[in-house]
Design an enzyme around this catalytic site. Sequence first.
Site, PDB file in Angstrom:
ATOM      1  N   ASN A 136       0.847  -1.193   0.000  1.00  0.00           N
ATOM      2  CA  ASN A 136       0.000   0.000   0.000  1.00  0.00           C
ATOM      3  C   ASN A 136       0.878   1.237   0.000  1.00  0.00           C
ATOM      4  O   ASN A 136       1.936   1.264   0.631  1.00  0.00           O
ATOM      5  CB  ASN A 136      -0.892   0.018   1.245  1.00  0.00           C
ATOM      6  N   THR A 137       0.445   2.256  -0.716  1.00  0.00           N
ATOM      7  CA  THR A 137       1.118   3.548  -0.670  1.00  0.00           C
ATOM      8  C   THR A 137       0.292   4.483   0.204  1.00  0.00           C
ATOM      9  O   THR A 137      -0.918   4.648   0.005  1.00  0.00           O
ATOM     10  CB  THR A 137       1.326   4.122  -2.083  1.00  0.00           C
ATOM     11  N   HIS A 138       0.952   5.086   1.194  1.00  0.00           N
ATOM     12  CA  HIS A 138       0.275   5.903   2.207  1.00  0.00           C
ATOM     13  C   HIS A 138       0.892   7.305   2.234  1.00  0.00           C
ATOM     14  O   HIS A 138       2.122   7.428   2.300  1.00  0.00           O
ATOM     15  CB  HIS A 138       0.412   5.231   3.578  1.00  0.00           C
ATOM     16  N   ASP A 177      -2.783   0.332   7.873  1.00  0.00           N
ATOM     17  CA  ASP A 177      -1.457   0.961   7.987  1.00  0.00           C
ATOM     18  C   ASP A 177      -0.568   0.353   9.068  1.00  0.00           C
ATOM     19  O   ASP A 177       0.274   1.036   9.650  1.00  0.00           O
ATOM     20  CB  ASP A 177      -1.602   2.469   8.249  1.00  0.00           C
TER      21      ASP A 177
END
Length: 229
Positions: A136-138, A177
């Site tokens: 995931n890109t956060h 996250d």
Amino acid sequence: MKQTAIAILASGSGTTAEAVVRHIVREEYDITVPLVICNNPTAGIFDRIKQLNRTYNLKIDTKLINSRTHPVKPDETLVPNHQTDAEQLAILDVLAAYNINVVVLMGFMKHIGPQIINTYGWRSDYTSIYQARMLNTHPGLLPATKGMFGVHVQEAVLAQHKPQAGHTVHIVSDEYDEGPTIFEHRVPVNVDDTPETLFARVQQTEKAHLAADIASFLASQQHYNEGGK
């Protein structure tokens, strides 16, 4: 060298996905993107993928999968922002059909269900990040911005007077996250920043680095799978 097939999961306009695809093509990474899955029927990513296909002569397919296309079973309770059992199975089926090696979330605004996590995400019995196959890109630094999204991340950064914002790539786990961090790119906070200006610079950093981050992870994962450490 055989290309690694990745799928993108997204919910919105698709600007990050577009940047990643363009970098993959231009840098000639050993990566192919045969599939994009979206849960939002009006999302701009559908048109962006069509344009990318025309521009680069690609064959990226898009699939709409959500709780309306795959609703709850009679004995199932739908939790807001979570995936139904049928939705999870549909995603797993299409990922298998396209022989997807790694899944990357780029602005996907639903909680990934346990069946998908068990197949692609971070599991408690794993001993290496390279056993997982979902990233995931956060738009923030973790764990400080855990559970936040979009410009709200930068609102929190400014409210807490943090000297830096940033962008994180992490493994997807069963909680928002919380999976292991793989890459982190820091962005200095300017004295005159607003949440919008800071968010724009974080997005710019994300789009500049994400394709290379994915390629680096895949190369290290291949080395791990071949017996390396």
